[in-house]
Design an enzyme around this catalytic site. Structure first.
Site, PDB file in Angstrom:
ATOM      1  N   SER A 132       0.983  -1.130  -0.172  1.00 42.06           N
ATOM      2  CA  SER A 132       0.135   0.091  -0.086  1.00 42.06           C
ATOM      3  C   SER A 132       0.832   1.358  -0.132  1.00 42.06           C
ATOM      4  CB  SER A 132      -0.862   0.155   1.286  1.00 42.06           C
ATOM      5  OG  SER A 132      -1.911  -0.878   1.045  1.00 42.06           O
ATOM      6  N   GLU A 242      -5.845   3.569 -13.949  1.00 39.95           N
ATOM      7  CA  GLU A 242      -5.851   2.300 -13.278  1.00 39.95           C
ATOM      8  C   GLU A 242      -7.154   1.998 -12.626  1.00 39.95           C
ATOM      9  OE1 GLU A 242      -3.795  -1.423 -10.761  1.00 39.95           O
ATOM     10  OE2 GLU A 242      -2.637   0.576 -10.932  1.00 39.95           O
ATOM     11  N   ARG A 243      -7.078   2.808 -11.594  1.00 42.54           N
ATOM     12  CA  ARG A 243      -8.480   2.520 -10.801  1.00 42.54           C
ATOM     13  C   ARG A 243      -9.794   2.821 -11.800  1.00 42.54           C
ATOM     14  NH1 ARG A 243      -5.271   5.362  -5.820  1.00 42.54           N
ATOM     15  NH2 ARG A 243      -4.346   3.729  -5.037  1.00 42.54           N
ATOM     16  N   ARG A 268     -35.589 -22.360 -11.471  1.00 43.11           N
ATOM     17  CA  ARG A 268     -35.548 -23.125 -10.338  1.00 43.11           C
ATOM     18  C   ARG A 268     -37.009 -23.121  -9.473  1.00 43.11           C
ATOM     19  NH1 ARG A 268     -33.584 -27.781  -7.886  1.00 43.11           N
ATOM     20  NH2 ARG A 268     -33.117 -27.088  -5.661  1.00 43.11           N
ATOM     21  N   GLN A 336     -26.101 -17.654  -3.096  1.00 42.48           N
ATOM     22  CA  GLN A 336     -27.200 -17.739  -2.007  1.00 42.48           C
ATOM     23  C   GLN A 336     -28.333 -18.114  -3.124  1.00 42.48           C
ATOM     24  OE1 GLN A 336     -26.121 -17.804   0.805  1.00 42.48           O
ATOM     25  NE2 GLN A 336     -28.033 -18.123   1.997  1.00 42.48           N
ATOM     26  N   ALA A 363      -4.616  -2.368  -6.794  1.00 39.33           N
ATOM     27  CA  ALA A 363      -4.708  -1.012  -7.075  1.00 39.33           C
ATOM     28  C   ALA A 363      -4.870  -0.022  -5.720  1.00 39.33           C
ATOM     29  CB  ALA A 363      -5.575  -0.831  -8.124  1.00 39.33           C
ATOM     30  N   SER A 366      -9.160  -1.149  -0.432  1.00 39.76           N
ATOM     31  CA  SER A 366     -10.373  -0.358  -0.154  1.00 39.76           C
ATOM     32  C   SER A 366      -9.809   0.602   0.720  1.00 39.76           C
ATOM     33  CB  SER A 366     -11.494  -1.193   0.247  1.00 39.76           C
ATOM     34  OG  SER A 366     -11.989  -1.840  -0.904  1.00 39.76           O
TER      35      SER A 366
END
Length: 384
Positions: A132, A242-243, A268, A336, A363, A366
């Site tokens: 980082s 990049e981000r 389903r 789920q 990158a 968070s």
């Protein structure tokens, strides 16, 4: 380059979708299970210009903006986030970076083979002791004759084990901190460069990640990207772009999870009716849709921002932070919806969940991205 929202991108999206359905979707499971990198597929991507969307046609690119790059990554990510990651590392972190910061001679030499896919690119920034803390790297580039000698190691480098062209950051003036970093173009056949090991990951399998070693790697002064000791400007501008662009990968994951979960909910049956008729399933699908549209909105805002100013970090940091966290949550919700089947490797949702998690880490994590946003909002004096 054109405005990312005004570009006529629907044709490109359709072309990318056809390519992905024909070439990527059939091999996505194999890539994951065998941790297999489809080398020849890179050349096929290059034939369409998909590896260099933001560079002019004279170098083999499409001459479009970052919106085009995002469209390509989103469509690839729907079938294989791992391949999208490798393509993004190549086309954005190396190809676009080189086009924006290189001189005419460097562009002419390096861009055409990268655009064709004859060479694969990797950005070598992260180190074992500097993740980082991007500017806290310890790799050194010392003056030696008319060039430099590079010594150090790099960690968690996407495409590192297979790259022929690497953009390497190193300290040229260690005592000057961030003002003593330079960027270099390094060929993998340079004596002293080795792939120390390939890394075995939880997700994004098929996108090679490695640890690299540099021992007295001799590079000429003509391999310096930009000016000596001014690499941090290349680095930070590149990180912001990049981000923004890589935010398209979690958007692609969310879109695919929503489509898969919606289709499954329609078919389903449990307790005598389709599970899509249950309100709790409907809530999950609605939340997935909200996550998709809001992530796309932030992505578009970030693309506009970096198209006009690569120095501003908050829009791109916000887009990747939000979209990546949404993609993890949405993928788990898709599992789920599928129930026990979703946990089986026979279905793609478990792979998408494993792939999504990396996007909260790469990158800049968070946590780091939130610091970037807050400090830009607060202004000078709040760097910590």
């Amino acid at each position: 380059m054109a405005d990312p929202v005004e570009e006529p991108l629907e044709e490109l999206r359709e072309a990318a979708r056809r390519f992905v359905n024909q070439e990527v979707r059939p091999i996505a499971t194999r890539m994951d299970r065998e941790d297999w990198f489809p080398r020849e597929l890179f050349r096929k991507l290059g034939e369409y210009g998909f590896l260099a969307p933001t560079v002019p046609s004279e170098f083999g690119g499409l001459g479009l903006g970052y919106g085009a790059q995002a469209v390509l990554l989103e469509e690839i990510a729907r079938s294989s986030p791992a391949l999208a990651l490798s393509v993004g590392a190549h086309s954005n972190l190396v190809v676009d970076n080189l086009y924006r910061n290189g001189n005419d001679r460097q562009r002419a030499e390096f861009l055409p083979p990268l655009a064709r896919g004859d060479a694969i690119g990797a950005l070598a920034l992260t180190e074992p002791g500097a993740g980082s803390d991007a500017v806290g790297l310890s790799t050194r580039a010392e003056r030696h004759g008319a060039g430099y000698r590079l010594n150090g190691s790099k960690q968690f480098i996407t495409n590192g084990p297979v790259a022929q062209t690497l953009l390497v950051y190193a300290k040229t003036a260690p005592g000057q901190g961030a003002r003593g970093i330079s960027a270099f173009l390094l060929s993998s056949d340079t004596p002293g460069f080795t792939v120390a090991r390939s890394l075995d990951k939880m997700g994004m399998r098929g996108s090679p990640t490695g640890e690299l070693a540099l021992q007295d790697c001799a590079v000429g002064a003509d391999r310096l990207l930009g000016r000596e000791n001014e690499g941090v400007a290349v680095m930070m501008g590149g990180l912001n772009v990049e981000r923004a662009v890589l935010s398209a990968i979690p958007v692609g994951i969310i879109a695919e999870c929503l489509e898969l979960a919606t289709g499954y909910a329609r078919e389903r049956e449990q307790f005598g009716k389709k599970i899509g008729q249950f309100e709790l399933i409907q809530e999950k699908l609605a939340n997935m849709y909200i996550a998709l549209e809001s992530s796309r909105g932030l992505l578009q805002h970030a693309l506009r921002s970096v198209q006009h100013d690569t120095r501003s970090a908050r829009a791109s940091s916000a887009a990747l932070t939000y979209a990546s966290e949404c993609s993890t949550r949405v993928a788990l919700d898709a599992i789920q919806v599928f129930g026990g089947y979703g946990y089986m490797r026979e279905y793609p949702v478990e792979r998408l969940a494993r792939d999504a998690k990396l996007l909260e880490i790469g990158a800049g994590t968070s946590e780091i991205r939130r610091l970037v946003i807050a400090r830009e909002l607060l202004g000078a004096g709040f760097e910590g």
